[in-house]
Design a protein around this motif. Sequence first.
Motif, short mmCIF file in Angstrom:
data_model
loop_
_atom_site.label_atom_id
_atom_site.label_comp_id
_atom_site.label_asym_id
_atom_site.label_seq_id
_atom_site.Cartn_x
_atom_site.Cartn_y
_atom_site.Cartn_z
N PHE A 30 -48.15 -31.03 -47.27
CA PHE A 30 -48.78 -30.18 -46.26
C PHE A 30 -49.76 -31.03 -45.48
N TYR A 31 -50.17 -30.53 -44.33
CA TYR A 31 -51.04 -31.30 -43.43
C TYR A 31 -52.29 -30.50 -43.11
N THR A 32 -53.38 -31.23 -42.94
CA THR A 32 -54.65 -30.55 -42.69
C THR A 32 -55.70 -31.53 -42.20
N ASN A 33 -56.93 -31.03 -42.07
CA ASN A 33 -58.06 -31.86 -41.66
C ASN A 33 -58.75 -32.36 -42.93
N LEU A 34 -58.91 -33.65 -43.05
CA LEU A 34 -59.47 -34.21 -44.28
C LEU A 34 -60.95 -33.88 -44.44
N HIS A 35 -61.60 -33.49 -43.33
CA HIS A 35 -63.02 -33.12 -43.40
C HIS A 35 -63.21 -31.62 -43.64
N SER A 36 -62.12 -30.89 -43.77
CA SER A 36 -62.22 -29.45 -44.04
C SER A 36 -62.68 -29.25 -45.48
N ARG A 37 -62.93 -28.00 -45.82
CA ARG A 37 -63.35 -27.71 -47.20
C ARG A 37 -62.28 -28.17 -48.19
N LYS A 38 -61.01 -27.82 -47.91
CA LYS A 38 -59.94 -28.23 -48.83
C LYS A 38 -59.80 -29.73 -48.88
N GLY A 39 -59.95 -30.37 -47.67
CA GLY A 39 -59.82 -31.83 -47.60
C GLY A 39 -60.88 -32.51 -48.45
N GLU A 40 -62.10 -32.01 -48.35
CA GLU A 40 -63.19 -32.62 -49.14
C GLU A 40 -62.99 -32.35 -50.62
N GLU A 41 -62.53 -31.14 -50.96
CA GLU A 41 -62.30 -30.85 -52.39
C GLU A 41 -61.20 -31.75 -52.94
N LEU A 42 -60.14 -31.94 -52.16
CA LEU A 42 -59.04 -32.78 -52.66
C LEU A 42 -59.43 -34.25 -52.75
N CYS A 43 -60.31 -34.70 -51.86
CA CYS A 43 -60.74 -36.10 -51.94
C CYS A 43 -61.61 -36.31 -53.17
N ALA A 44 -62.38 -35.28 -53.57
CA ALA A 44 -63.26 -35.41 -54.74
C ALA A 44 -62.55 -35.07 -56.05
N ASN A 45 -61.49 -34.28 -55.98
CA ASN A 45 -60.78 -33.81 -57.19
C ASN A 45 -59.32 -33.64 -56.80
N ALA A 46 -58.52 -34.66 -57.07
CA ALA A 46 -57.17 -34.75 -56.49
C ALA A 46 -56.14 -33.97 -57.30
N HIS A 47 -56.46 -32.71 -57.61
CA HIS A 47 -55.51 -31.82 -58.29
C HIS A 47 -55.46 -30.52 -57.52
N ALA A 48 -54.28 -29.93 -57.47
CA ALA A 48 -54.14 -28.68 -56.70
C ALA A 48 -53.06 -27.82 -57.31
N ALA A 49 -53.03 -26.58 -56.86
CA ALA A 49 -51.98 -25.64 -57.23
C ALA A 49 -51.47 -24.97 -55.96
N LEU A 50 -50.19 -24.70 -55.94
CA LEU A 50 -49.54 -24.04 -54.81
C LEU A 50 -48.92 -22.74 -55.30
N LEU A 51 -48.89 -21.75 -54.42
CA LEU A 51 -48.25 -20.48 -54.77
C LEU A 51 -47.43 -19.98 -53.60
N PHE A 52 -46.18 -19.70 -53.87
CA PHE A 52 -45.30 -19.06 -52.89
C PHE A 52 -45.05 -17.64 -53.38
N HIS A 53 -45.14 -16.67 -52.47
CA HIS A 53 -44.73 -15.31 -52.80
C HIS A 53 -43.83 -14.84 -51.67
N TRP A 54 -42.55 -14.75 -51.95
CA TRP A 54 -41.58 -14.30 -50.96
C TRP A 54 -41.36 -12.81 -51.21
N LYS A 55 -42.04 -12.00 -50.39
CA LYS A 55 -42.08 -10.56 -50.66
C LYS A 55 -40.72 -9.92 -50.57
N SER A 56 -39.93 -10.34 -49.56
CA SER A 56 -38.65 -9.65 -49.38
C SER A 56 -37.70 -9.96 -50.54
#
Length: 203
Positions: free
Chosen positions: A65-91
């Motif tokens: 995924f793409y984003t701004n590295l100075h955003s909240r998520k960008g700063e969190e990922l630079c300091a703690n390089a772990h994440a979780a993703l969630l897809f919910h396909w309602k239909s």
Amino acid sequence: MGMGEAESAIMADDPLELFGQWFAEAVRSEPNDPEAMALATATPDGRPSVRMVLLKEHGPDGFTFYTNLHSRKGEELCANAHAALLFHWKSLRRQVRVEGPVSPVSAAQADAYFHSRPRRSQLGSAASDQSRPLAARVDYLERVEALARQYPEGDVPRPPHWSGFRLRPERIEFWLDRANRLHDRRLFLRGGEGGWSSTLLYP
Ligand SMILES: Cc1cc2nc3c(=O)[nH]c(=O)nc-3n(C[C@H](O)[C@H](O)[C@H](O)COP(=O)(O)O)c2cc1C
């Protein structure tokens, strides 16, 4: 118990292949944004935050995924390089959860994606100090206009702080709606040699 009811309907050895199938079905069936996913990040001391982003590439290398590295998520990922993703396909009444370490994409990959977007999207993201306070909306629009005057046609240079991350999955869990709320879950865990093991989970 009807025919097939007693079996898990989530049968696969390779969760990335299964993700590819479910994603393709979501692209056909979702009314909009099948590639939208919730991205959870956390500060180094474990305070979580979550927001939607768009999945732009997926395959054996991971989920990008793409984003701004100075955003909240960008700063969190630079300091703690772990994440979780969630897809919910309602239909489809399906959920997929993905967890793992993230790493930045290369500058060349970020350039290629940035410049694949329409010029107005390039202008909008290059002019945005994402997640910083904005006194008035007009200030943002003026920055977009100023950038458009600076680069009157064609591509806009990618700001160095606009880039992407690739999450390398270590856990992938599929959730499928089944009759009578007797839902079906299968968790895949990455093994030592790049293979995957899987187990069903109580729903
Ligand atoms: C459907 C949807 C897709 C989005 N896709 C992205 C995206 O790909 N990249 C991005 O930076 N923000 C995207 N956003 C905006 C984010 O949800 C969020 O508002 C923004 O990135 C700032 O988040 P942050 O302050 O936690 O960093 C999207 C929002 C929605 C609702």
